[in-house]
Write a protein that holds these residues in place. Structure first.
Motif, PDB file in Angstrom:
ATOM      1  N   SER A 278       0.826  -1.195   0.000  1.00 51.79           N
ATOM      2  CA  SER A 278       0.000   0.000   0.000  1.00 51.79           C
ATOM      3  C   SER A 278       0.864   1.250   0.000  1.00 51.79           C
ATOM      4  O   SER A 278       1.513   1.555   0.979  1.00 51.79           O
ATOM      5  N   ALA A 279       0.875   1.959  -1.116  1.00 54.77           N
ATOM      6  CA  ALA A 279       1.690   3.165  -1.222  1.00 54.77           C
ATOM      7  C   ALA A 279       0.865   4.412  -0.966  1.00 54.77           C
ATOM      8  O   ALA A 279       1.405   5.493  -0.844  1.00 54.77           O
ATOM      9  N   GLN A 280      -0.451   4.285  -0.880  1.00 54.08           N
ATOM     10  CA  GLN A 280      -1.317   5.446  -0.787  1.00 54.08           C
ATOM     11  C   GLN A 280      -2.307   5.286   0.353  1.00 54.08           C
ATOM     12  O   GLN A 280      -2.812   4.202   0.606  1.00 54.08           O
ATOM     13  N   ARG A 281      -2.552   6.389   1.060  1.00 53.55           N
ATOM     14  CA  ARG A 281      -3.628   6.382   2.038  1.00 53.55           C
ATOM     15  C   ARG A 281      -4.265   7.764   2.100  1.00 53.55           C
ATOM     16  O   ARG A 281      -3.633   8.773   1.794  1.00 53.55           O
ATOM     17  N   VAL A 282      -5.525   7.786   2.489  1.00 53.08           N
ATOM     18  CA  VAL A 282      -6.272   9.036   2.570  1.00 53.08           C
ATOM     19  C   VAL A 282      -6.130   9.607   3.964  1.00 53.08           C
ATOM     20  O   VAL A 282      -6.321   8.902   4.963  1.00 53.08           O
ATOM     21  N   LEU A 283      -5.792  10.890   4.059  1.00 54.05           N
ATOM     22  CA  LEU A 283      -5.703  11.557   5.347  1.00 54.05           C
ATOM     23  C   LEU A 283      -7.081  12.081   5.750  1.00 54.05           C
ATOM     24  O   LEU A 283      -7.890  12.445   4.900  1.00 54.05           O
ATOM     25  N   PRO A 284      -7.342  12.134   7.061  1.00 59.08           N
ATOM     26  CA  PRO A 284      -8.695  12.479   7.538  1.00 59.08           C
ATOM     27  C   PRO A 284      -9.002  13.973   7.473  1.00 59.08           C
ATOM     28  O   PRO A 284      -9.094  14.650   8.493  1.00 59.08           O
ATOM     29  N   PHE A 285      -9.168  14.499   6.257  1.00 67.01           N
ATOM     30  CA  PHE A 285      -9.529  15.899   6.077  1.00 67.01           C
ATOM     31  C   PHE A 285     -10.856  15.963   5.330  1.00 67.01           C
ATOM     32  O   PHE A 285     -10.994  15.378   4.248  1.00 67.01           O
TER      33      PHE A 285
END
Length: 316
Positions: free
Chosen positions: A31-38
């Motif tokens: 997993s190279a990508q993740r969504v930040l909680p904004f």
């Protein structure tokens, strides 16, 4: 009831622990990508994005001239509201962030809570400053448009140390950076390097460039949807690109981008391994070619037997 030997039960538990560990390890590695909680409201109408090496996120909105700092969980840590546009130089030193306003002809320094710690009014000493670059906590490089000169100014003792002729068009200037007696200039269509005698050392076309950033001995160009790195005395390398992104940013650990209504983080090591870089040659060489990963410090994949030995040594 059938009784299983204790050693067999322990062996099965150990196997499940090892399997779980390996599964999680593989998922995290891939997993190279993740969504930040904004949320959408925070991302909407953002003009620029910054990220320091502590994982804090800074959002600048041109609509209301606001500059807001968040932690990696999306919690607000500080906010500035301006009455005129300000250009954020960068957040590599979050204890002293420099902001310049051409409209107000002043530079501000703010601390980690975005509280103002110093303000420098250029109207009192200079005619018209087109651009200001804070080299450190003592010196600022100023482009004086009226005199066509590059000034090295010590704002601590209010003295001009040096003055260099800089007879170039300032109309399309986007950003400027001075490092090791070289002047790096980003315009609407070009990236150029001069010495302090205003002799051109390097030039290459660059589209959609937004700002310059120094990372150790390298100079980076942060574009609208890409990041370039200048290799001293060689060429310009494209190290990141996403055509569908609105804003991109980089710190020393990761790439960040705003795409749609989300803020994404890309692991730097995984990005290095998965992408190829494009060399942007200067016009005199007039060649564009694709090369294998420039960064030779690729992350090594651990040997599975060694990993099992390490897990067993941890007592699983």
């Amino acid at each position: 009831m059938v009784a299983f030997p204790r050693s067999a039960i322990v062996g099965k538990i150990d196997f499940l622990k090892i399997f779980t560990f390996l599964f999680v390890f593989m998922i995290c590695s891939l997993s190279a990508q993740r969504v930040l909680p904004f949320d959408t409201l925070r991302i909407k109408e953002v003009r620029d994005l910054f990220a320091d090496d502590y994982g804090n996120i800074y959002l600048y909105k041109n609509k209301d001239f606001s500059f807001t700092k968040y932690d990696s969980l999306g919690r607000q840590l500080g906010k500035l509201m301006f009455t005129v546009p300000f250009k954020v130089q960068g957040v590599q030193n979050p204890l002293s962030i420099a902001l310049f306003s051409e409209n107000a002809q002043e530079m501000k320094f703010v601390d980690q809570n975005l509280n103002e710690i110093q303000k420098i009014d250029f109207k009192q000493k200079f005619t018209y400053i087109k651009h200001a670059y804070a080299e450190d906590l003592q010196q600022i490089w100023l482009l004086d448009e009226s005199t066509k000169r590059l000034l090295q100014y010590n704002f601590r003792n209010d003295t001009t140390i040096n003055s260099y002729p800089f007879d170039a068009s300032f109309d399309d200037l986007i950003d400027l950076l001075v490092f090791e007696n070289k002047v790096y200039v980003l315009t609407k269509n070009q990236f150029r390097i001069y010495n302090l005698k205003f002799e051109k050392l390097y030039e290459t076309p660059v589209e959609n460039g937004k700002r310059l950033r120094r990372e150790n001995e390298f100079v980076l160009i942060i574009g609208k949807n890409s990041v370039f790195k200048y290799i001293p005395e060689k060429e310009l390398i494209k190290i990141f690109e996403d055509p569908d992104v609105q804003i991109v940013e980089k710190n020393s650990l990761a790439y960040f981008e705003i795409k749609g209504n989300n803020l994404y983080l890309y692991n730097l090591e995984n990005t290095r391994d998965s992408e190829k870089s494009t060399v942007i040659e200067s016009p005199q060489n007039d060649t564009e070619k694709t090369v294998e990963e420039l960064m030779k410090e690729k992350s090594e994949k651990p040997d599975m037997l060694k990993l099992l030995d390490e897990i067993q040594n941890l007592g699983f």
